[in-house]
Design a protein around this motif. Structure first.
Motif, PDB file in Angstrom:
ATOM      1  N   LYS A 121      17.418  40.827   5.727  1.00 31.81           N
ATOM      2  CA  LYS A 121      16.668  41.635   6.698  1.00 31.81           C
ATOM      3  C   LYS A 121      15.875  40.736   7.649  1.00 31.81           C
ATOM      4  O   LYS A 121      15.739  41.041   8.832  1.00 31.81           O
ATOM      5  CB  LYS A 121      15.755  42.618   5.985  1.00 31.81           C
ATOM      6  CG  LYS A 121      16.515  43.724   5.302  1.00 31.81           C
ATOM      7  CD  LYS A 121      15.597  44.758   4.733  1.00 31.81           C
ATOM      8  CE  LYS A 121      16.462  45.806   4.046  1.00 31.81           C
ATOM      9  NZ  LYS A 121      15.802  47.051   3.844  1.00 31.81           N
ATOM     10  N   GLU A 122      15.363  39.630   7.147  1.00 29.47           N
ATOM     11  CA  GLU A 122      14.608  38.707   7.990  1.00 29.47           C
ATOM     12  C   GLU A 122      15.505  38.110   9.074  1.00 29.47           C
ATOM     13  O   GLU A 122      15.112  38.016  10.242  1.00 29.47           O
ATOM     14  CB  GLU A 122      13.993  37.572   7.149  1.00 29.47           C
ATOM     15  CG  GLU A 122      12.924  38.025   6.177  1.00 29.47           C
ATOM     16  CD  GLU A 122      13.517  38.577   4.869  1.00 29.47           C
ATOM     17  OE1 GLU A 122      14.646  38.199   4.503  1.00 29.47           O
ATOM     18  OE2 GLU A 122      12.839  39.403   4.245  1.00 29.47           O
ATOM     19  N   THR A 123      16.703  37.725   8.693  1.00 36.92           N
ATOM     20  CA  THR A 123      17.647  37.152   9.656  1.00 36.92           C
ATOM     21  C   THR A 123      18.044  38.186  10.698  1.00 36.92           C
ATOM     22  O   THR A 123      18.097  37.887  11.888  1.00 36.92           O
ATOM     23  CB  THR A 123      18.907  36.615   8.941  1.00 36.92           C
ATOM     24  OG1 THR A 123      18.505  35.670   7.958  1.00 36.92           O
ATOM     25  CG2 THR A 123      19.864  35.972   9.907  1.00 36.92           C
ATOM     26  N   LEU A 124      18.322  39.400  10.265  1.00 41.45           N
ATOM     27  CA  LEU A 124      18.681  40.472  11.188  1.00 41.45           C
ATOM     28  C   LEU A 124      17.543  40.737  12.178  1.00 41.45           C
ATOM     29  O   LEU A 124      17.783  40.883  13.378  1.00 41.45           O
ATOM     30  CB  LEU A 124      19.025  41.751  10.423  1.00 41.45           C
ATOM     31  CG  LEU A 124      20.300  41.725   9.591  1.00 41.45           C
ATOM     32  CD1 LEU A 124      20.396  42.994   8.743  1.00 41.45           C
ATOM     33  CD2 LEU A 124      21.512  41.581  10.478  1.00 41.45           C
ATOM     34  N   HIS A 125      16.323  40.776  11.670  1.00 37.49           N
ATOM     35  CA  HIS A 125      15.158  41.006  12.540  1.00 37.49           C
ATOM     36  C   HIS A 125      15.007  39.859  13.538  1.00 37.49           C
ATOM     37  O   HIS A 125      14.769  40.076  14.726  1.00 37.49           O
ATOM     38  CB  HIS A 125      13.889  41.168  11.703  1.00 37.49           C
ATOM     39  CG  HIS A 125      12.666  41.381  12.525  1.00 37.49           C
ATOM     40  ND1 HIS A 125      12.441  42.562  13.208  1.00 37.49           N
ATOM     41  CD2 HIS A 125      11.615  40.566  12.799  1.00 37.49           C
ATOM     42  CE1 HIS A 125      11.296  42.456  13.863  1.00 37.49           C
ATOM     43  NE2 HIS A 125      10.777  41.251  13.630  1.00 37.49           N
ATOM     44  N   TYR A 126      15.165  38.649  13.076  1.00 42.38           N
ATOM     45  CA  TYR A 126      15.049  37.464  13.938  1.00 42.38           C
ATOM     46  C   TYR A 126      16.089  37.483  15.064  1.00 42.38           C
ATOM     47  O   TYR A 126      15.801  37.124  16.195  1.00 42.38           O
ATOM     48  CB  TYR A 126      15.198  36.205  13.089  1.00 42.38           C
ATOM     49  CG  TYR A 126      15.134  34.921  13.891  1.00 42.38           C
ATOM     50  CD1 TYR A 126      13.922  34.464  14.412  1.00 42.38           C
ATOM     51  CD2 TYR A 126      16.275  34.180  14.130  1.00 42.38           C
ATOM     52  CE1 TYR A 126      13.864  33.295  15.153  1.00 42.38           C
ATOM     53  CE2 TYR A 126      16.225  33.011  14.876  1.00 42.38           C
ATOM     54  CZ  TYR A 126      15.019  32.575  15.381  1.00 42.38           C
ATOM     55  OH  TYR A 126      14.961  31.422  16.110  1.00 42.38           O
ATOM     56  N   LEU A 127      17.312  37.915  14.737  1.00 44.89           N
ATOM     57  CA  LEU A 127      18.397  37.957  15.725  1.00 44.89           C
ATOM     58  C   LEU A 127      18.386  39.233  16.565  1.00 44.89           C
ATOM     59  O   LEU A 127      19.192  39.380  17.482  1.00 44.89           O
ATOM     60  CB  LEU A 127      19.755  37.814  15.031  1.00 44.89           C
ATOM     61  CG  LEU A 127      20.007  36.475  14.336  1.00 44.89           C
ATOM     62  CD1 LEU A 127      21.309  36.518  13.550  1.00 44.89           C
ATOM     63  CD2 LEU A 127      20.028  35.339  15.353  1.00 44.89           C
ATOM     64  N   GLY A 128      17.520  40.168  16.221  1.00 48.17           N
ATOM     65  CA  GLY A 128      17.455  41.411  16.978  1.00 48.17           C
ATOM     66  C   GLY A 128      18.582  42.372  16.646  1.00 48.17           C
ATOM     67  O   GLY A 128      18.940  43.233  17.439  1.00 48.17           O
TER      68      GLY A 128
END
Length: 135
Positions: free
Chosen positions: A67-74
């Motif tokens: 989820k952190e990676t998804l949030h970071y990449l938008g």
């Protein structure tokens, strides 16, 4: 009823020539795997069907990023679909090029696609169906 044709020195009638072409060495089959957003799965399945694909299987999948990676990449949507299609190997390049074009031009139509060879199929009828060469 199947006709077997032997090569002769004399000319072969036109209808026997067509039969001889169907009896040539079988075309190899390959498995095309296409991963797309779930809401575009039907669109891509219909698109692939235009290339004489007789068998497709669509399965649901989910992305593996945290989820952190998804949030970071938008990125928000992780719902994916995987389309397994049996295609003739001689059409793989054409199909992959067409998919690449669609991935670039369709809104939210991004995806990945790759092929892997199928080393064997059992039965003439199954092979003819999958390769779209039924008599």
């Amino acid at each position: 009823m199947a006709k077997f044709i032997r090569k002769r020195e004399s000319s072969v009638p036109l209808n026997e020539t067509a039969s001889a072409e169907r009896m040539s060495a079988p075309r190899k089959l390959t498995l095309l795997v296409t991963v797309v957003n779930r809401n575009k799965a039907e669109f891509y399945a219909d698109f692939l069907q235009s290339f004489e694909v007789n068998m497709q299987l669509i399965t649901n999948a989910e992305g593996t990023a945290s989820k952190e990676t998804l949030h970071y990449l938008g990125l928000v949507e992780t719902d994916k679909a995987v389309i397994f299609s049996v295609i003739r190997e001689d059409r793989a390049g054409e199909i992959l090029s067409a998919l690449e074009h669609k991935f670039k031009t369709i809104k939210n139509g991004k995806g990945i696609a790759f092929t892997t060879p199928m080393t064997g199929t059992i039965g003439v009828a199954i092979y003819q169906f999958l390769s779209n060469t039924q008599a």
